[in-house]
Write a protein that holds these residues in place. Structure first.
Motif, PDB file in Angstrom:
ATOM      1  N   LYS A  78       0.850  -1.192   0.000  1.00 23.79           N
ATOM      2  CA  LYS A  78       0.000   0.000   0.000  1.00 23.79           C
ATOM      3  C   LYS A  78       0.889   1.245   0.000  1.00 23.79           C
ATOM      4  O   LYS A  78       2.110   1.151  -0.004  1.00 23.79           O
ATOM      5  N   ASP A  79       0.227   2.421   0.039  1.00 32.72           N
ATOM      6  CA  ASP A  79       0.978   3.669   0.078  1.00 32.72           C
ATOM      7  C   ASP A  79       1.920   3.740   1.268  1.00 32.72           C
ATOM      8  O   ASP A  79       3.014   4.293   1.176  1.00 32.72           O
ATOM      9  N   ARG A  80       1.485   3.185   2.408  1.00 35.11           N
ATOM     10  CA  ARG A  80       2.283   3.292   3.629  1.00 35.11           C
ATOM     11  C   ARG A  80       3.049   2.024   3.983  1.00 35.11           C
ATOM     12  O   ARG A  80       3.705   1.968   5.017  1.00 35.11           O
ATOM     13  N   HIS A  81       2.963   1.013   3.160  1.00 38.82           N
ATOM     14  CA  HIS A  81       3.646  -0.246   3.465  1.00 38.82           C
ATOM     15  C   HIS A  81       3.980  -0.966   2.175  1.00 38.82           C
ATOM     16  O   HIS A  81       3.114  -1.176   1.328  1.00 38.82           O
ATOM     17  N   ASN A  82       5.246  -1.366   2.023  1.00 40.36           N
ATOM     18  CA  ASN A  82       5.696  -2.076   0.824  1.00 40.36           C
ATOM     19  C   ASN A  82       6.102  -3.495   1.225  1.00 40.36           C
ATOM     20  O   ASN A  82       7.250  -3.750   1.591  1.00 40.36           O
ATOM     21  N   GLU A  83       5.146  -4.421   1.166  1.00 40.74           N
ATOM     22  CA  GLU A  83       5.401  -5.805   1.571  1.00 40.74           C
ATOM     23  C   GLU A  83       6.436  -6.470   0.664  1.00 40.74           C
ATOM     24  O   GLU A  83       7.235  -7.300   1.121  1.00 40.74           O
ATOM     25  N   THR A  84       6.447  -6.095  -0.610  1.00 41.72           N
ATOM     26  CA  THR A  84       7.422  -6.682  -1.543  1.00 41.72           C
ATOM     27  C   THR A  84       8.839  -6.314  -1.137  1.00 41.72           C
ATOM     28  O   THR A  84       9.744  -7.152  -1.150  1.00 41.72           O
ATOM     29  N   MET A  85       9.050  -5.051  -0.756  1.00 44.47           N
ATOM     30  CA  MET A  85      10.369  -4.624  -0.301  1.00 44.47           C
ATOM     31  C   MET A  85      10.754  -5.310   1.000  1.00 44.47           C
ATOM     32  O   MET A  85      11.900  -5.741   1.183  1.00 44.47           O
ATOM     33  N   VAL A  86       9.806  -5.441   1.920  1.00 44.46           N
ATOM     34  CA  VAL A  86      10.086  -6.106   3.198  1.00 44.46           C
ATOM     35  C   VAL A  86      10.477  -7.564   2.953  1.00 44.46           C
ATOM     36  O   VAL A  86      11.401  -8.089   3.584  1.00 44.46           O
ATOM     37  N   MET A  87       9.811  -8.236   2.019  1.00 46.03           N
ATOM     38  CA  MET A  87      10.167  -9.615   1.692  1.00 46.03           C
ATOM     39  C   MET A  87      11.579  -9.692   1.105  1.00 46.03           C
ATOM     40  O   MET A  87      12.383 -10.560   1.478  1.00 46.03           O
ATOM     41  N   SER A  88      11.903  -8.783   0.191  1.00 45.33           N
ATOM     42  CA  SER A  88      13.251  -8.757  -0.376  1.00 45.33           C
ATOM     43  C   SER A  88      14.295  -8.562   0.713  1.00 45.33           C
ATOM     44  O   SER A  88      15.353  -9.210   0.719  1.00 45.33           O
ATOM     45  N   ASP A  89      13.988  -7.672   1.660  1.00 47.36           N
ATOM     46  CA  ASP A  89      14.910  -7.437   2.771  1.00 47.36           C
ATOM     47  C   ASP A  89      15.080  -8.701   3.614  1.00 47.36           C
ATOM     48  O   ASP A  89      16.198  -9.084   3.978  1.00 47.36           O
ATOM     49  N   ALA A  90      13.965  -9.363   3.944  1.00 45.62           N
ATOM     50  CA  ALA A  90      14.008 -10.529   4.826  1.00 45.62           C
ATOM     51  C   ALA A  90      14.679 -11.736   4.172  1.00 45.62           C
ATOM     52  O   ALA A  90      15.153 -12.638   4.861  1.00 45.62           O
ATOM     53  N   LEU A  91      14.729 -11.739   2.847  1.00 49.12           N
ATOM     54  CA  LEU A  91      15.423 -12.812   2.116  1.00 49.12           C
ATOM     55  C   LEU A  91      16.893 -12.486   1.882  1.00 49.12           C
ATOM     56  O   LEU A  91      17.631 -13.291   1.299  1.00 49.12           O
ATOM     57  N   GLY A  92      17.315 -11.305   2.307  1.00 53.29           N
ATOM     58  CA  GLY A  92      18.704 -10.903   2.106  1.00 53.29           C
ATOM     59  C   GLY A  92      19.020 -10.428   0.710  1.00 53.29           C
ATOM     60  O   GLY A  92      20.164 -10.077   0.416  1.00 53.29           O
ATOM     61  N   PHE A  93      18.007 -10.373  -0.161  1.00 47.86           N
ATOM     62  CA  PHE A  93      18.271 -10.001  -1.550  1.00 47.86           C
ATOM     63  C   PHE A  93      18.586  -8.513  -1.672  1.00 47.86           C
ATOM     64  O   PHE A  93      19.465  -8.116  -2.452  1.00 47.86           O
ATOM     65  N   SER A  94      17.909  -7.685  -0.887  1.00 46.70           N
ATOM     66  CA  SER A  94      18.183  -6.252  -0.921  1.00 46.70           C
ATOM     67  C   SER A  94      19.629  -5.968  -0.517  1.00 46.70           C
ATOM     68  O   SER A  94      20.316  -5.147  -1.140  1.00 46.70           O
ATOM     69  N   THR A  95      20.090  -6.642   0.531  1.00 41.26           N
ATOM     70  CA  THR A  95      21.472  -6.450   0.977  1.00 41.26           C
ATOM     71  C   THR A  95      22.460  -6.948  -0.071  1.00 41.26           C
ATOM     72  O   THR A  95      23.495  -6.319  -0.319  1.00 41.26           O
ATOM     73  N   LEU A  96      22.161  -8.075  -0.715  1.00 46.43           N
ATOM     74  CA  LEU A  96      23.023  -8.588  -1.772  1.00 46.43           C
ATOM     75  C   LEU A  96      23.207  -7.563  -2.893  1.00 46.43           C
ATOM     76  O   LEU A  96      24.328  -7.262  -3.310  1.00 46.43           O
ATOM     77  N   VAL A  97      22.099  -7.011  -3.380  1.00 43.57           N
ATOM     78  CA  VAL A  97      22.167  -6.037  -4.472  1.00 43.57           C
ATOM     79  C   VAL A  97      22.930  -4.793  -4.030  1.00 43.57           C
ATOM     80  O   VAL A  97      23.760  -4.251  -4.775  1.00 43.57           O
ATOM     81  N   MET A  98      22.684  -4.347  -2.803  1.00 43.81           N
ATOM     82  CA  MET A  98      23.373  -3.171  -2.300  1.00 43.81           C
ATOM     83  C   MET A  98      24.877  -3.388  -2.230  1.00 43.81           C
ATOM     84  O   MET A  98      25.669  -2.554  -2.684  1.00 43.81           O
ATOM     85  N   ILE A  99      25.309  -4.534  -1.686  1.00 45.34           N
ATOM     86  CA  ILE A  99      26.737  -4.807  -1.555  1.00 45.34           C
ATOM     87  C   ILE A  99      27.397  -4.926  -2.927  1.00 45.34           C
ATOM     88  O   ILE A  99      28.517  -4.434  -3.144  1.00 45.34           O
ATOM     89  N   MET A 100      26.724  -5.564  -3.880  1.00 39.01           N
ATOM     90  CA  MET A 100      27.306  -5.712  -5.218  1.00 39.01           C
ATOM     91  C   MET A 100      27.529  -4.373  -5.909  1.00 39.01           C
ATOM     92  O   MET A 100      28.432  -4.228  -6.730  1.00 39.01           O
ATOM     93  N   ASN A 101      26.710  -3.377  -5.580  1.00 34.56           N
ATOM     94  CA  ASN A 101      26.763  -2.100  -6.281  1.00 34.56           C
ATOM     95  C   ASN A 101      27.500  -1.008  -5.518  1.00 34.56           C
ATOM     96  O   ASN A 101      27.549   0.131  -5.977  1.00 34.56           O
TER      97      ASN A 101
END
Length: 313
Positions: A78-101
Motif C-alpha cells: 500500500k501507500d504506507r507499506h511495501n510488503e514486496t520490499m520487506v520480503m526482499s529485505d528478509a530474504l537478504g536479496f536487498s542487501t546482496l544487491v546493495m553490496i554488489m553495487n
C-alpha cells in the motif's frame, strides 16, 4: 479485431515436452529481444528459475501456493507499506544487491539498506533542530548527532544534503503510526561551509518489522525472530558525488549479529552511543540523561542520484 503478426516476425521455438527441453525452448523465444541487457537478465532468470523448480521437484500444489504468495505481496503493498520490499529485505536479496553495487574503500563508512520507509517528502530543518516532534515519553533518551561530510580526498562538502529517518522508541515509523505527528523522526539538513551537520533526535530502539503479512508467515515458519537492530537511516548526497545510503547502530544492541533483514553490513556501522549525565547537553533544554554520536561521511566522486521512495507518503 486483433492483428496477426507477420510470419517473418514469429520465432519458432519448438514444442516443449520434458523438464530438460523447456528451458532452452523458452530462451529461444527471447531471441528477438532488442534490449541486450533485458535479454541477458530474462535469460538468466529463466535458467535459474527453471533450475530451482527441477532441484526441489516443485509440486503443482506448491507452485499454486507460490503464485498466491506473489499475488499476496502485491495486495499487501500500500501507500504506507511495501510488503514486496520487506520480503526482499528478509530474504537478504536487498542487501546482496546493495553490496554488489557499492564503490567504497576501507577508509569509508559502509553502505547499508535503504529500507521500506524512505520518503523524499521529509522537511528540511536548520542545523541542530530536534526531529522528535512527538511529546516526550518515559524512557526517551535525547540523542545529539553531529559530523562532517567530505569528499574522498578529504575536502569538506558544503551544502551537502543529509537525510535522516528512524522508528520511534515504540518501534514504528511515523507513516505506520497514526498517533505520531506527521514526519516525526524524519528530516533533511544541509552542511555548513565546513561540511558539518548536526541535529537532535531520540536514541533508537530495536523493533520488529511488520509481520501481519507473508513476511511474518515466512519468519514464523523458519523459526526466525522479526527484530531489527536499533538504527538511524542516513542518505547523504552532494553534486558530483555518489549518494551514500547507510545506517548506524548502537554497538551494544542485542540484534547486531541477528538483524532480521541482514542490515548490519559491516562492523564499522556499529558505534558507541555514550550516555551522559553531566548537565552539558548541546541543548540547554536537556537537563537529564542524554546520548551523543559523531559520524563523518566520505563521498566518492560520481553521479548524485537520490533513491526512489518505496512508500507513497
Amino acid at each position: 479485431m486483433f492483428e496477426l503478426p507477420r510470419k517473418e516476425d514469429i520465432v519458432n521455438h519448438g514444442i516443449p515436452s520434458t523438464p530438460d527441453d523447456i528451458t532452452d525452448i523458452v530462451i529461444k523465444a527471447f531471441s528477438h529481444t532488442q534490449d541486450n541487457r533485458l535479454r541477458e537478465i530474462l535469460t538468466s532468470l529463466v535458467k535459474h528459475l527453471h533450475a530451482f523448480g527441477r532441484e526441489v521437484k516443485l509440486s503443482e500444489e506448491e507452485f499454486t501456493a507460490a503464485i498466491n504468495a506473489v499475488t499476496q505481496l502485491g495486495h499487501l503493498t500500500k501507500d504506507r507499506h511495501n510488503e514486496t520490499m520487506v520480503m526482499s529485505d528478509a530474504l537478504g536479496f536487498s542487501t546482496l544487491v546493495m553490496i554488489m553495487n557499492q564503490d567504497r574503500t576501507d577508509e569509508q563508512i559502509s553502505p547499508a539498506l535503504l529500507g521500506p520507509f524512505y520518503t523524499r517528502k521529509d522537511p528540511e530543518y536548520p542545523p541542530g533542530t530536534n526531529i522528535a516532534r512527538d511529546k516526550p515519553h518515559d524512557g526517551d533518551i535525547p540523542l545529539f548527532v553531529s559530523g562532517q561530510v567530505k569528499s574522498r580526498d578529504g575536502q569538506p562538502l558544503a551544502n551537502a544534503l543529509v537525510e535522516v529517518w528512524q522508528a520511534s522508541p515504540e518501534g514504528l515509523y511515523e507513516n505506520q503510526d497514526e498517533q505520531q505527528p506527521h514526519m516525526n523522526l524524519r528530516g533533511k539538513f544541509r552542511t555548513d561551509v565546513n561540511g558539518r551537520y548536526r541535529f537532535r533526535t531520540l536514541r533508537p530502539a530495536s523493533y520488529p518489522i511488520p509481520t501481519h503479512g507473508l513476511v511474518g508467515d515466512m519468519l514464523r515458519a523458519q523459526g526466525r525472530h522479526p527484530f531489527r537492530a536499533a538504527h538511524i537511516h542516513f542518505c547523504i548526497s552532494a553534486p558530483g558525488h555518489q549518494t551514500l545510503v547507510t545506517q548506524i547502530f548502537p554497538q551494544d544492541d542485542l540484534f547486531i549479529e541477528s538483524d532480521c533483514v541482514f542490515g548490519v553490513t559491516s562492523a564499522d556501522l556499529a558505534m558507541e552511543f555514550p550516555l551522559h549525565i553531566d548537565g552539558n547537553a548541546p541543548d540547554p533544554d536537556v537537563t537529564g540523561e542524554y546520548s551523543t554520536v559523531a559520524i563523518d561521511f566520505d563521498l566518492s566522486p560520481g553521479e548524485s542520484r537520490l533513491p526512489e521512495s518505496p512508500i507513497g507518503s
